[in-house]
Scaffold this motif. Structure first.
Motif, short mmCIF file in Angstrom:
data_model
loop_
_atom_site.label_atom_id
_atom_site.label_comp_id
_atom_site.label_asym_id
_atom_site.label_seq_id
_atom_site.Cartn_x
_atom_site.Cartn_y
_atom_site.Cartn_z
N ILE A 14 57.23 59.43 -24.34
CA ILE A 14 57.82 59.96 -25.58
C ILE A 14 57.23 59.26 -26.79
O ILE A 14 56.89 59.90 -27.80
N LYS A 15 57.06 57.94 -26.69
CA LYS A 15 56.51 57.18 -27.81
C LYS A 15 55.06 57.56 -28.09
O LYS A 15 54.65 57.69 -29.24
N SER A 16 54.28 57.72 -27.03
CA SER A 16 52.86 58.04 -27.21
C SER A 16 52.63 59.53 -27.44
O SER A 16 51.53 59.93 -27.82
N ARG A 17 53.67 60.33 -27.21
CA ARG A 17 53.58 61.78 -27.35
C ARG A 17 52.43 62.34 -26.52
O ARG A 17 51.70 63.24 -26.94
N SER A 18 52.28 61.78 -25.31
CA SER A 18 51.22 62.24 -24.43
C SER A 18 51.60 61.95 -22.98
O SER A 18 52.43 61.08 -22.70
N LEU A 19 50.99 62.69 -22.07
CA LEU A 19 51.17 62.43 -20.64
C LEU A 19 50.00 63.06 -19.90
O LEU A 19 49.36 64.00 -20.38
N CYS A 20 49.71 62.51 -18.73
CA CYS A 20 48.57 63.00 -17.96
C CYS A 20 48.93 64.32 -17.28
O CYS A 20 50.10 64.70 -17.19
N ARG A 21 47.89 65.02 -16.82
CA ARG A 21 48.12 66.33 -16.21
C ARG A 21 49.02 66.23 -14.99
O ARG A 21 49.89 67.09 -14.78
N ARG A 22 48.84 65.19 -14.17
CA ARG A 22 49.66 65.07 -12.97
C ARG A 22 51.14 64.97 -13.33
O ARG A 22 51.99 65.60 -12.71
N ARG A 23 51.46 64.17 -14.36
CA ARG A 23 52.86 64.03 -14.77
C ARG A 23 53.39 65.34 -15.34
O ARG A 23 54.53 65.72 -15.09
N TYR A 24 52.54 66.04 -16.08
CA TYR A 24 52.96 67.32 -16.65
C TYR A 24 53.32 68.30 -15.54
O TYR A 24 54.37 68.95 -15.58
N LEU A 25 52.46 68.40 -14.52
CA LEU A 25 52.72 69.31 -13.41
C LEU A 25 53.94 68.86 -12.61
O LEU A 25 54.73 69.69 -12.13
N GLU A 26 54.10 67.56 -12.46
CA GLU A 26 55.24 67.02 -11.74
C GLU A 26 56.55 67.39 -12.44
O GLU A 26 57.52 67.80 -11.79
N ILE A 27 56.56 67.27 -13.76
CA ILE A 27 57.76 67.62 -14.52
C ILE A 27 58.04 69.11 -14.42
O ILE A 27 59.19 69.53 -14.22
N LEU A 28 57.01 69.94 -14.54
CA LEU A 28 57.20 71.38 -14.41
C LEU A 28 57.82 71.74 -13.07
O LEU A 28 58.71 72.59 -12.98
N ASP A 29 57.35 71.09 -12.01
CA ASP A 29 57.89 71.36 -10.68
C ASP A 29 59.37 71.01 -10.60
O ASP A 29 60.15 71.70 -9.93
N HIS A 30 59.78 69.95 -11.29
CA HIS A 30 61.17 69.52 -11.24
C HIS A 30 62.09 70.38 -12.12
O HIS A 30 63.31 70.24 -12.05
N LEU A 31 61.51 71.25 -12.93
CA LEU A 31 62.32 72.16 -13.73
C LEU A 31 62.72 73.40 -12.94
O LEU A 31 63.46 74.24 -13.44
N SER A 32 62.22 73.51 -11.72
CA SER A 32 62.54 74.67 -10.87
C SER A 32 62.75 74.18 -9.45
O SER A 32 62.82 72.98 -9.18
N SER A 33 62.80 75.12 -8.51
CA SER A 33 62.97 74.76 -7.10
C SER A 33 61.65 74.35 -6.45
O SER A 33 61.62 73.99 -5.28
N THR A 34 60.56 74.36 -7.20
CA THR A 34 59.25 74.02 -6.64
C THR A 34 59.24 72.62 -6.04
O THR A 34 58.63 72.38 -5.00
N SER A 35 59.93 71.68 -6.68
CA SER A 35 59.90 70.29 -6.21
C SER A 35 60.60 70.11 -4.87
O SER A 35 60.31 69.16 -4.15
N THR A 36 61.52 70.99 -4.53
CA THR A 36 62.27 70.85 -3.28
C THR A 36 61.91 71.91 -2.24
O THR A 36 61.97 71.64 -1.03
N LEU A 37 61.53 73.10 -2.69
CA LEU A 37 61.25 74.19 -1.76
C LEU A 37 59.76 74.56 -1.70
O LEU A 37 59.35 75.32 -0.82
N ALA A 38 58.99 74.04 -2.63
CA ALA A 38 57.56 74.39 -2.76
C ALA A 38 57.37 75.86 -3.14
O ALA A 38 56.30 76.42 -2.96
#
Length: 221
Positions: free
Chosen positions: A20-44
């Motif tokens: 949040i402070k750096s206002r940046s994140l790597c692609r892996r973290r971005y994709l990881e967060i997106l997955d956790h916003l849906s059932s992707t992280s648990t059901l694929a």
């Protein structure tokens, strides 16, 4: 716009303080967060969208649980069960047909040399059925714009492992998603079988059991 704002708010909840402070994140973290916003992280897999029509009339919208504005935001497996059941109009025959299709697809993928040699990023499964002839149900793989073949010297993929975030990993978890769909469909069928036994009593829809029913019965399809 409201959905995008809600998505941004949810994403912020998953961000680390330094991100949040750096206002940046790597692609892996971005994709990881997106997955956790849906059932992707648990059901694929996640449910992206649904359209249901009967006699050229759009049926009632799929029931959303409290606080959820779109299908792709569904994260809880119980909600996925309810959404798929509603899309199938709580038809046991359709649910059983979809289970058979998903099981056959998974078995074919496990046997396929072609499947093991290809990566299917951002691809999807399309589920369709004919309301006038419900024996016509199809489950097809679609969207191959980001799919590609492995190089000859690279080992085959298992499709049942998570991407480890490294450039050398091409695992897409496809089989995990298909197996999750099989498990979800078994739950859908079990729920609809229970619902059938109780059909003479209220509530009469699976979503009523999950979310309650404060709607007017005159709205029923």
């Amino acid at each position: 716009a409201g959905g995008e704002a809600a998505g941004e708010a949810l994403m912020t909840l998953h961000l680390k303080e330094e991100e949040i402070k750096s206002r940046s994140l790597c692609r892996r973290r971005y994709l990881e967060i997106l997955d956790h916003l849906s059932s992707t992280s648990t059901l694929a897999f996640r449910v992206d969208a649904a359209i249901t029509c009967s006699d050229d009339e759009k049926l009632a919208s799929l029931i959303m649980p409290p606080g959820v504005s779109s299908l792709r935001s569904l994260r809880d497996e119980d909600d996925i069960v309810t959404a798929i059941s509603t899309f199938l109009q709580e038809d046991l025959t359709l649910a059983r047909a979809l289970l058979l299709k998903a099981e056959a697809m998974g078995a074919a993928m496990e046997r396929s040399v072609f499947f093991a040699r290809h990566v299917f990023l951002r691809s999807a499964l399309l589920l369709t059925y004919d309301d006038a002839n419900r024996e016509r149900l199809e489950l097809k793989m679609i969207n191959f714009a980001f799919s590609f073949a492995r190089l000859p010297h690279q080992p085959p993929l298992t499709h049942d492992a998570l991407w480890d975030g490294s450039p050398s990993s091409d695992e897409d978890s496809y089989l995990i998603g298909v197996r999750s769909l099989v498990r979800v469909m078994k739950r859908v069928i079990a729920a609809l079988e229970d619902l059938k036994e109780m059909s003479e009593h209220k509530p009469s829809r699976l979503s009523d059991f999950v979310y309650g029913d404060d709607r007017d019965d005159s709205d029923d399809s």
